[in-house]
Scaffold this motif. Structure first.
Motif, short mmCIF file in Angstrom:
data_model
loop_
_atom_site.label_atom_id
_atom_site.label_comp_id
_atom_site.label_asym_id
_atom_site.label_seq_id
_atom_site.Cartn_x
_atom_site.Cartn_y
_atom_site.Cartn_z
N LEU A 53 28.61 42.73 16.62
CA LEU A 53 29.04 44.10 16.92
C LEU A 53 29.69 44.75 15.70
O LEU A 53 29.47 45.94 15.42
CB LEU A 53 30.02 44.10 18.09
CG LEU A 53 29.41 43.84 19.46
CD1 LEU A 53 30.51 43.78 20.52
CD2 LEU A 53 28.40 44.91 19.82
N LEU A 54 30.47 43.98 14.95
CA LEU A 54 31.10 44.51 13.74
C LEU A 54 30.04 44.89 12.71
O LEU A 54 30.13 45.95 12.08
CB LEU A 54 32.07 43.48 13.17
CG LEU A 54 32.80 43.90 11.89
CD1 LEU A 54 33.69 45.09 12.15
CD2 LEU A 54 33.59 42.74 11.34
N ALA A 55 29.03 44.05 12.55
CA ALA A 55 27.95 44.35 11.60
C ALA A 55 27.21 45.62 12.00
O ALA A 55 26.91 46.47 11.15
CB ALA A 55 26.99 43.17 11.51
N VAL A 56 26.93 45.77 13.29
CA VAL A 56 26.25 46.98 13.77
C VAL A 56 27.13 48.21 13.53
O VAL A 56 26.65 49.25 13.08
CB VAL A 56 25.89 46.84 15.27
CG1 VAL A 56 25.45 48.17 15.86
CG2 VAL A 56 24.81 45.78 15.45
N ALA A 57 28.43 48.08 13.80
CA ALA A 57 29.34 49.20 13.57
C ALA A 57 29.40 49.59 12.10
O ALA A 57 29.43 50.78 11.76
CB ALA A 57 30.74 48.84 14.09
N LEU A 58 29.38 48.60 11.21
CA LEU A 58 29.40 48.89 9.78
C LEU A 58 28.13 49.60 9.33
O LEU A 58 28.17 50.55 8.54
CB LEU A 58 29.61 47.61 8.98
CG LEU A 58 31.02 47.03 9.02
CD1 LEU A 58 31.07 45.68 8.32
CD2 LEU A 58 32.01 47.99 8.39
N VAL A 59 26.99 49.16 9.84
CA VAL A 59 25.73 49.81 9.49
C VAL A 59 25.73 51.26 9.98
O VAL A 59 25.33 52.18 9.25
CB VAL A 59 24.53 49.03 10.06
CG1 VAL A 59 23.25 49.84 9.98
CG2 VAL A 59 24.37 47.70 9.33
N LEU A 60 26.19 51.46 11.21
CA LEU A 60 26.25 52.82 11.73
C LEU A 60 27.22 53.70 10.94
O LEU A 60 26.95 54.88 10.70
CB LEU A 60 26.62 52.80 13.21
CG LEU A 60 25.58 52.21 14.15
CD1 LEU A 60 26.12 52.16 15.57
CD2 LEU A 60 24.29 52.99 14.09
N ALA A 61 28.34 53.12 10.53
CA ALA A 61 29.30 53.88 9.73
C ALA A 61 28.70 54.27 8.38
O ALA A 61 28.90 55.39 7.90
CB ALA A 61 30.57 53.06 9.53
N LEU A 62 27.95 53.35 7.78
CA LEU A 62 27.29 53.68 6.51
C LEU A 62 26.25 54.78 6.69
O LEU A 62 26.15 55.69 5.88
CB LEU A 62 26.65 52.43 5.91
CG LEU A 62 27.60 51.43 5.28
CD1 LEU A 62 26.86 50.16 4.89
CD2 LEU A 62 28.29 52.03 4.08
N LEU A 63 25.47 54.67 7.76
CA LEU A 63 24.47 55.71 8.03
C LEU A 63 25.14 57.06 8.22
O LEU A 63 24.65 58.08 7.72
CB LEU A 63 23.64 55.34 9.26
CG LEU A 63 22.66 54.19 9.11
CD1 LEU A 63 22.05 53.84 10.45
CD2 LEU A 63 21.58 54.53 8.11
#
Length: 117
Positions: A17-27
């Motif tokens: 979940l943290l990895a997904v959140a980081l990817v979304l934040a970068l996007l």
């Protein structure tokens, strides 16, 4: 032994979940366009979800709903992802997941109709 397995499993899921959140934040921070929309020319089922999350963080519920009405299902989906077993009962969980899928599909169809007009 069971508690150690449970702990590792939950930690691994939280890391996902943290990895997904980081990817979304970068996007969101680089304002990159939706890959689906770029490739296929129509919105994806989740188009607007990042903006909806950002609006929820700012406590702007109306804007979050306008970006993607299914944003309010995401905390429940996260709980389903983290749970080792059913949240309520297997039947209730199945019904809720099918209803959420139907909501995403209806919203997606609506977005496609609006986009193609």
């Amino acid at each position: 032994m069971r508690s150690r397995f449970f702990h590792r499993s939950v930690v691994a899921r939280l890391l996902v979940l943290l990895a997904v959140a980081l990817v979304l934040a970068l996007l969101a921070s680089f304002h990159l366009p939706c890959v689906w929309k770029t490739l296929f020319g129509i919105p994806c089922p989740g188009c607007g979800m990042v903006h909806a999350f950002l609006s929820l963080i700012r406590l702007d519920v109306a804007a979050a709903f306008s970006y993607h009405p299914m944003v309010f299902c995401m905390p429940l989906l996260v709980l389903f992802f983290l749970a080792e077993g059913p949240l309520f009962s297997e039947k209730a969980d199945r019904v809720m997941l099918w209803l959420m899928l139907a909501g995403f599909l209806v919203n997606w169809g609506y977005q496609i109709v609006l986009f193609t007009r």
